[in-house]
Design an enzyme around this catalytic site. Structure first.
Site, PDB file in Angstrom:
ATOM      1  N   HIS A  13     -23.600  -3.517 -24.962  1.00 20.55           N
ATOM      2  CA  HIS A  13     -24.124  -2.655 -23.894  1.00 20.55           C
ATOM      3  C   HIS A  13     -23.298  -2.682 -22.610  1.00 20.55           C
ATOM      4  O   HIS A  13     -23.799  -2.324 -21.544  1.00 20.55           O
ATOM      5  CB  HIS A  13     -25.569  -3.028 -23.588  1.00 20.55           C
ATOM      6  CG  HIS A  13     -26.476  -1.835 -23.419  1.00 20.55           C
ATOM      7  ND1 HIS A  13     -26.236  -0.621 -24.012  1.00 20.55           N
ATOM      8  CD2 HIS A  13     -27.625  -1.677 -22.713  1.00 20.55           C
ATOM      9  CE1 HIS A  13     -27.193   0.229 -23.686  1.00 20.55           C
ATOM     10  NE2 HIS A  13     -28.040  -0.384 -22.896  1.00 20.55           N
ATOM     11  N   CYS A  72     -31.247  -2.788 -18.676  1.00 13.30           N
ATOM     12  CA  CYS A  72     -30.523  -3.678 -19.593  1.00 13.30           C
ATOM     13  C   CYS A  72     -29.030  -3.826 -19.308  1.00 13.30           C
ATOM     14  O   CYS A  72     -28.537  -4.945 -19.181  1.00 13.30           O
ATOM     15  CB  CYS A  72     -30.751  -3.233 -21.031  1.00 13.30           C
ATOM     16  SG  CYS A  72     -30.750  -1.455 -21.280  1.00 13.30           S
TER      17      CYS A  72
END
Length: 565
Positions: free
Chosen positions: A142, A79
């Protein structure tokens, strides 16, 4: 550093002049841009890609009204690097989202990681601002959780969401629960103000994220200014969750419940665009950050992408794997005993998240722009998540930065005129070029799923898909004679071409110069995912003092991150 600063100022001046030129020419306001990025959603999870239960009517309708991309790829099978690639248009090896701590290791940004997105990288919202766009991120960032990596310092005007995955709950002593931010400050933490019930799977987060998107669109419509909305929700990333109205409604278990809620949310967003007469001036693209997670826990029959759920007696403080299997839940009295659910589907493709086989890298993709994107079309353009960077800049009337390599292509010629471009797709795992696709052929230069040690513990990234000599549990080098597959005849990567065949020699002759050209020109960025430190975790995020949520950090002890696969 001075040279970088001069180059940056020069590029910004060019952007301003370019935008001023567009305005002087009396051009229409550029279209709004809405990127819908799912988390660990597989190619085979949508009905339009053949999922048998057909539980995604809104996404299927979106494809019928727009354009489907069956050959669309992530920039990484994990991710954080994939998201960094989307927002910079550059491979993770260039933008720094990789590790050199070991060969061919996946790495991401758990809250103990020190690094994040470098200031030297241009992010999409930062550039779109020069064209008058207001930008918002909803969901998972993230790209680093420390103050210098905050998304509002990298071009976004608004944020509602979290800096890390929604792992937990933690005890706020050995490890803090992940904060949820509104703009600059935290407004709570997962499992506290924003509960996730691990036993039932109930959480209202997708509904909250949906409302944030709808409210932002309404506000920007009233202001009559172009907007960029990056809707990066995480319901399909383990621990999978859904709100109460969707729980138990899918034939596919809890993961299917989450997919159904995602589908419903996308439908509501597209309906609002139509209701506000924004549809014909809003470019929407739906995709996923990587393939579905297929990490098998054989004693449970479930699929996982977890590490931070590990109780303290099993976890190592420097353990940074995003995929781990532990002893059976019923034997340990865990709160989610008996509630483990299967993950997503990668359709006919091999393996899943964490691997550079097709199942880990090929992702669903749909473009939607009524009145512009031809309805009901399929584009066979080889596409990459990095292309969304260049395509978005083109929509805004801007050029890509000229002082660096940008890997993303402008997809508008393919979308609007059906013009296809022959281009390679590079598959990296950490600091290592693992594979390349050119046309219908894919060459593997290294093969590896995970170690024998992990595999014997039950951690399997390719459950039920063992292919001898391909899904290897040791790192096998094939740089001299790569394993080559024809993805049209063999999408599951099971039958490599014979080394002695004329077809193999012809393909090798085309692949070799593409790899050489790429590697000779490659300038790797400074690796951001090498150093971990428990002291940098989310102990005292901005705004914690207002909520009485500040926690005391431990002593600072920097150390090398351990990436097992």
């Amino acid at each position: 550093m001075a040279a970088v600063a001069v180059a940056t100022r020069g590029w910004r001046l060019l952007l301003v002049l370019s935008t001023a030129g567009v305005a002087a020419a009396g051009a229409r306001q550029p279209p709004n841009i809405l990127l819908l990025l799912m988390d660990d959603m597989g190619w085979g999870d949508l009905g339009v890609y053949g999922e048998p239960s057909r539980e995604t009517p809104n996404l299927d309708r979106m494809a019928a009204e727009g354009m489907l991309f069956p050959n669309f790829y992530s920039a990484n099978p994990l991710c954080s690097p994939s998201r960094a690639a989307l927002l910079t248009g550059r491979l993770p090896i260039r933008n720094g989202f990789y590790t050199t701590n070991a060969h061919a290791r996946n790495a991401y940004t758990p809250q103990e990681v020190v690094g994040g997105i470098p200031d030297s990288e241009f992010l999409l919202p930062e550039l779109l601002r020069e064209a008058g766009y207001t930008s918002k991120i909803v969901g998972k960032w993230h790209l680093g959780h420390r103050p210098q990596f905050h998304p509002l310092k990298h071009g976004f005007d608004e944020w509602f969401g979290s800096p890390n995955c929604h792992f937990g709950p933690f005890d706020n002593r050995a490890k803090p629960n992940i904060p949820v931010y509104r703009d600059w400050e935290m407004v709570g933490r997962f499992y506290e103000e924003f509960p996730i019930n691990l036993k039932t799977g109930e959480a209202n987060l997708t509904q909250i994220y949906l409302q944030e998107a709808l409210d932002f669109i309404r506000r920007q419509q009233a202001r009559q200014r172009p907007f960029f909305l990056y809707w990066a929700i995480d319901a399909t990333h383990a621990p999978v969750y859904a709100s109460r109205p969707f729980l138990g409604t899918s034939q596919r278990g809890r993961y299917g419940d989450a997919v159904r809620e995602v589908d419903d949310s996308v439908g509501r967003i597209l309906r609002l665009l139509r209701d506000l007469s924004l549809a014909e001036n809003t470019f929407v693209f739906f995709t996923s950050d990587n393939g579905a997670a297929l990490v098998s826990a054989p004693e449970q029959g479930g699929c996982w992408s977890l590490s931070s759920w590990l109780p303290s007696e099993w976890a190592q403080t420097t353990h940074t794997s995003e995929s781990t299997v532990w002893p059976p839940a019923e034997q340990k009295g865990l709160p989610w005993s008996g509630s483990l659910q299967a993950g997503g589907s990668n359709g006919p493709f091999l393996c899943g998240k964490q691997t550079t086989f097709e199942g880990g890298m090929r992702v669903p993709a749909i473009a939607w722009w009524p009145g512009h994107v031809p309805a009901g079309q399929v584009s066979h353009q080889l596409g990459s998540i990095m292309d969304l960077f260049s395509t978005s800049l083109s929509l805004a009337g801007l050029k890509v930065p000229h002082d660096r390599t940008v890997d993303g292509l402008n997809l508008l010629p393919a979308i609007l005129q059906g013009q296809l471009v022959d281009r390679p797709i590079f598959y990296y795992r950490g600091n290592t070029l693992m594979a390349l696709t050119l046309g219908l052929y894919k060459a593997h230069f290294w093969t590896w799923t995970n170690s024998w040690e992990e595999f014997k513990q039950g951690i399997d990234f390719c459950p039920g898909q063992n292919v001898s000599g391909v899904t290897t549990h040791t790192q096998e080098e094939h740089t001299k004679l790569p394993l080559i597959f024809h993805l049209g005849r063999d999408p599951g990567e099971r039958y490599p071409l014979s080394f002695g065949s004329a077809e193999y020699q012809d393909v090798l002759g085309r692949i070799t110069p593409a790899v050489q050209q790429h590697q000779e020109a490659l300038i790797p960025g400074q690796p951001q995912l090498n150093v971990c430190n428990q002291a940098v975790m989310n102990w005292a995020p901005p705004g914690c003092e207002k909520l009485g949520k500040c926690l005391r950090p431990p002593e600072s002890v920097p150390e090398k991150c351990s990436w097992p696969h």
